[in-house]
Design a protein around this motif. Structure first.
Motif, short mmCIF file in Angstrom:
data_model
loop_
_atom_site.label_atom_id
_atom_site.label_comp_id
_atom_site.label_asym_id
_atom_site.label_seq_id
_atom_site.Cartn_x
_atom_site.Cartn_y
_atom_site.Cartn_z
N VAL A 534 -12.99 -15.73 -1.78
CA VAL A 534 -11.61 -14.39 -1.71
C VAL A 534 -11.74 -14.93 -2.74
N ALA A 535 -10.82 -15.98 -3.76
CA ALA A 535 -10.34 -15.89 -5.13
C ALA A 535 -11.54 -15.25 -5.83
N LYS A 536 -12.87 -15.84 -6.05
CA LYS A 536 -13.04 -15.14 -7.43
C LYS A 536 -14.05 -13.46 -6.84
N ALA A 537 -13.52 -12.78 -5.73
CA ALA A 537 -14.21 -11.37 -5.44
C ALA A 537 -13.31 -11.01 -6.31
N VAL A 538 -11.74 -10.98 -6.11
CA VAL A 538 -10.30 -10.59 -7.01
C VAL A 538 -10.13 -10.82 -8.03
N HIS A 539 -10.55 -12.33 -8.24
CA HIS A 539 -10.45 -12.49 -10.17
C HIS A 539 -11.46 -11.35 -10.74
N GLY A 544 -13.59 -7.42 -14.29
CA GLY A 544 -14.25 -6.89 -14.16
C GLY A 544 -14.79 -6.11 -14.03
N VAL A 545 -14.07 -4.43 -14.19
CA VAL A 545 -14.46 -3.77 -14.12
C VAL A 545 -12.67 -2.68 -14.80
N ILE A 546 -13.35 -1.62 -15.58
CA ILE A 546 -12.64 -0.58 -15.53
C ILE A 546 -12.82 0.68 -14.98
N PRO A 547 -11.54 0.85 -14.73
CA PRO A 547 -10.28 0.59 -13.99
C PRO A 547 -10.17 -0.29 -13.30
N VAL A 548 -8.96 -0.94 -13.60
CA VAL A 548 -9.17 -1.76 -12.85
C VAL A 548 -8.71 -2.71 -11.50
N CYS A 549 -8.72 -3.29 -10.61
CA CYS A 549 -8.34 -2.41 -8.80
C CYS A 549 -7.36 -3.88 -8.58
N PHE A 550 -6.18 -3.38 -8.76
CA PHE A 550 -4.55 -3.96 -8.01
C PHE A 550 -4.58 -3.92 -6.86
N SER A 551 -3.88 -4.37 -6.17
CA SER A 551 -3.09 -3.74 -5.03
C SER A 551 -4.96 -3.56 -4.18
N ASN A 552 -5.18 -4.71 -3.71
CA ASN A 552 -6.29 -4.96 -2.80
C ASN A 552 -5.91 -5.42 -1.58
N ARG A 553 -4.95 -4.80 -0.74
CA ARG A 553 -4.56 -5.06 0.52
C ARG A 553 -4.94 -6.90 0.91
N LEU A 554 -4.39 -7.85 0.06
CA LEU A 554 -5.32 -8.63 0.38
C LEU A 554 -4.27 -9.64 2.32
N LYS A 555 -4.99 -10.07 2.70
CA LYS A 555 -4.25 -10.37 4.01
C LYS A 555 -5.41 -11.44 5.10
N THR A 556 -5.01 -11.43 5.53
CA THR A 556 -6.45 -12.94 6.24
C THR A 556 -6.99 -11.82 7.07
N ASN A 557 -6.09 -10.88 7.38
CA ASN A 557 -7.45 -9.48 8.50
C ASN A 557 -8.40 -8.90 7.53
N ASN A 558 -8.07 -8.35 6.97
CA ASN A 558 -9.12 -8.16 5.57
C ASN A 558 -10.00 -9.32 5.24
N ILE A 559 -10.45 -10.29 5.19
CA ILE A 559 -10.69 -11.51 4.84
C ILE A 559 -12.41 -11.61 6.24
N LEU A 560 -13.62 -11.14 5.95
CA LEU A 560 -14.07 -11.14 7.05
C LEU A 560 -15.35 -12.14 7.25
#
Length: 710
Positions: A534-539, A544-560
């Motif tokens: 997950v840390a790799k994905a958020v990093h 990795g992109v423009i525009p950057v993606c912040f506020s990515n709803r990080l919680k254990t329910n959203n990690i599949l």
């Protein structure tokens, strides 16, 4: 390997390996028996190095290091010598190196850097040695290098540099200039008077050898071979007081060398072969001397006719050159004249087309439907979204494809989900309902029905969705496509959209932390693997992109977790579509709407994922304030036994656990400025996993030893 310490800090680190970086082809990935392994991360490696803030000398030579050199190398702010030659680094030389103001030696020889030579090198005001030999650098030789008055050596040979070589006479301290085997095609410039070695062979230099070279009284070694130099070489070149090696072979030098030509006492090697020289060989170049080697074959000299062309050959070659120059001028005039005629015809054609288009455009203005404008406060323009691109190699696993996701007809999604039947319902979150579907080809998908609280133009919304669907990373749930519901009174806008994701079958991370299903609960090393993914994905989303993606709803329910327990983050990048829903209403200064509050901070939210990984989801239900207060318990062994999940305690090493507790505390710091970057979070998690793997291996070894005893 050598390590030097000063005042309890490492000041010098020099390691030389046996991986020479010599391969016929290199495409930017690990090469068996040549580079370090596929799992090597140059980013994490440099992050580790940057902890040695007192390091003055760093030499990492022939170690098989591969990948693009990260910008963060500048954190070694005490560096004076940086030598990373004979490795497999590629891409551009990081511009942040310009901040290493103490650097006096920069050596990247024998790598695969394939961008241009940096034009910011003059920021390194103490630089004395610049060596970038044997790379794939292209473009021009930057004139800014000529402003580094401290330079004593420049080595850029065996690259792909082209264009002009600027006047270098201002570099009064320069002793070595090595530009062999490039594509430089200007006339030879003036060189510094203190130069001792000039290596300019195998380029495309033309014109005459400058008379100024006769003033290079310190010159010992000059190689101008394999160029297109013309005219007669200056007499004084042979008699320079310190010249010992002079190579003028394989040019187009012509004319007579005078009989009275004198040679310097130190001159031990001369090569004037394969030119168009005529007449007799001057006496000082007579090969009967035991102290001097002279090569002169392939000319039209009246000596040793066995290895010389007839004099007519050289005269004809020189005449041919004059004729070809005249023909070239004629061709050039013809090309210019023809180009002018074509340009005039094109201009006339464009004027006619513009007039037709203008008249048709006026007609269309009255007939085409009116498009509702997006008065977005997000600051993300449509053009910016359309040009969104990957900008960093930092998260090299991620990429942005060139093909946007598929556009699904609403009827197909209704059929796939049995008309969004309750039997297909998977759950409901803050941004809409989620259904499981099965496409006609048998592929299972997850369909999220998203209701927008404001109207978007379909064009703008499609751009945003196309951007999201192009993002690809092993730890992101892939967005396969979308369906925009434009039904209603205004068909140019949309208020509902369906997002079609890949289906991930093995539940969410929270379920694998719960004691209600003990057979599925993850042990500590497996939890670390999930967190690292997950840390790799958020990093990647942050860098990795423009525009950057912040506020990515990080919680254990959203990690599949998929069938192999590989972690994949879902519901990421929703801020690109729904940032107005998520942001607090701006009051007063509109710039405040860009402020990322504590609840929206991905690092802060990831801290609570770390916390749940440590203590389990049941305790997490007691609330944020309770957990923050309980974190004080991590400081003692008794406290850890009381609050940490028993499965974690029985499957972790204390050192690995301490590393994660430490980074968790930093992530959940009330002050956002005190929180680490995701890059640092990732490094700490990888380090914790490495420590745990070592502990597991030791434990297994001990168990094997005990079982083998009688």
């Amino acid at each position: 390997m050598s390590i030097t310490c000063q005042n309890n800090s490492v000041s010098e680190l020099k390691i030389m390996g046996d991986k020479l970086g010599k391969v016929s082809e290199f495409y930017g990935s690990a090469v068996p028996n040549q580079t370090l392994s596929k799992s090597f991360s140059i980013d994490s490696f440099v992050t580790t190095l940057t902890r040695l803030t007192s390091l003055r000398v760093l030499g990492l030579v022939s170690l098989g290091i591969w990948g693009p050199l990260p910008d963060k190398i500048h954190r070694l702010y005490s560096l004076e010598v940086l030598d990373m030659s004979s490795n497999f680094m590629f891409g551009s030389i990081p511009p942040q190196i310009s901040r290493l103001v103490k650097l006096h030696t920069l050596i990247f020889d024998g790598n695969f850097f394939n961008d241009t030579v940096p034009d910011w090198l003059d920021s390194l005001t103490n630089l004395t040695v610049l060596s970038l030999k044997n790379n794939r650098l292209k473009g021009q030789f930057p004139s800014s290098i000529c402003r580094i008055m401290t330079l004593t050596g420049i080595a850029l040979s065996h690259n792909e540099l082209s264009g002009n070589l600027p006047d270098m006479s201002t570099l009064s301290g320069l002793h070595l200039l090595d530009l062999r085997e490039n594509h430089l095609d200007s006339e030879l410039p003036s060189l510094p008077k203190g130069l001792t070695t000039g290596l300019l062979s195998k380029n495309s230099f033309s014109g005459k050898i400058p008379e100024q070279f006769g003033e290079l009284y310190q010159l010992q070694h000059l190689d101008l071979s394999n160029n297109f130099l013309t005219g007669t070489p200056p007499d004084v070149l042979f008699s320079l007081p310190n010249i010992s090696y002079l190579n003028l072979a394989s040019n187009k030098l012509s004319g007579l060398l005078p009989n009275h030509l004198s040679c310097g006492d130190e001159l031990g090697f001369v090569d004037i072969s394969s030119n168009r020289l005529v007449g007799r060989l001057p006496s000082c170049l007579d090969t009967t001397s035991n102290n001097r080697i002279v090569k002169f074959g392939g000319n039209c000299l009246s000596i040793d006719t066995q290895h010389q062309h007839p004099e007519s050959y050289c005269k004809e070659a020189n005449m041919e050159k004059g004729r070809s120059r005249g023909e070239a001028i004629g061709v050039l005039v013809g090309v210019i004249g023809g180009s002018v005629i074509i340009m005039v015809l094109l201009a006339l054609g464009l004027i006619i087309l513009c007039r037709r288009y203008r008249s048709r455009g006026c007609m269309e203005q009255h007939t085409s439907p009116k498009i509702v404008q997006d008065n977005s406060t997000s600051g993300i323009s449509s053009e910016f979204l359309a040009n969104a691109r990957i900008i960093s190699q930092a998260a090299k696993l991620g990429s942005q494809g060139s093909i946007a996701g598929r556009v699904f007809p609403l009827e197909e999604l209704e059929e796939a989900t049995n008309n969004f039947n309750q039997s297909s319902f998977l759950g409901e979150g803050s941004i809409g309902k989620l259904y499981k579907g099965r496409l006609e080809n048998g592929t299972y998908v997850a369909v999220r029905s998203l209701t927008l609280l404001r109207k978007y133009s379909i064009r703008n919304l499609k751009m945003r969705l196309d951007l999201l669907s192009k993002l690809r990373h092993p730890h992101l749930v892939s967005l396969l496509g979308h369906c925009i519901d434009g039904s209603g009174q205004d068909e140019s806008t949309a208020s509902r959209v369906f997002l079609v994701y890949e289906y991930v079958p093995n539940g969410n991370f929270r379920a694998h932390l719960s004691e209600s299903c003990p057979e599925n609960v993850l042990k500590w090393s497996d939890r670390l693997a999930v967190l690292i993914g997950v840390a790799k994905a958020v990093h990647f989303l942050h860098t990795g992109v423009i525009p950057v993606c912040f506020s990515n709803r990080l919680k254990t329910n959203n990690i599949l977790l998929d069938e192999h327990r590989i972690a994949k983050l879902s519901d990421y990048g929703m801020s690109i579509i729904t940032e107005e829903i998520e942001k607090p209403e701006a009051k007063g200064d509109s710039s405040k709407s860009w402020h990322i509050t504590k609840s929206e901070d991905d690092v802060y939210n990831f801290g609570f994922i770390l916390l749940e990984s440590l203590v389990g989801p049941i305790v997490s239900g007691k609330g944020e304030a309770f957990l923050l207060n309980e974190m004080a318990s991590f400081g003692s062994q008794d406290g850890r036994r009381r609050i940490v999940d028993p499965i974690v305690l029985t499957t972790c090493s204390q050192e690995s656990l301490s590393i994660v507790i430490s980074i968790t505390k930093k992530c959940t710091s009330p002050e956002s400025s005190s929180r680490p970057s995701f890059e640092d979070v990732l490094w700490n998690l990888q380090y914790a996993a490495q420590v745990q793997a070592t502990a597991d291996a030791d434990q297994k070894s001990d168990a094997t030893s005990q079982n083998s005893q009688p």
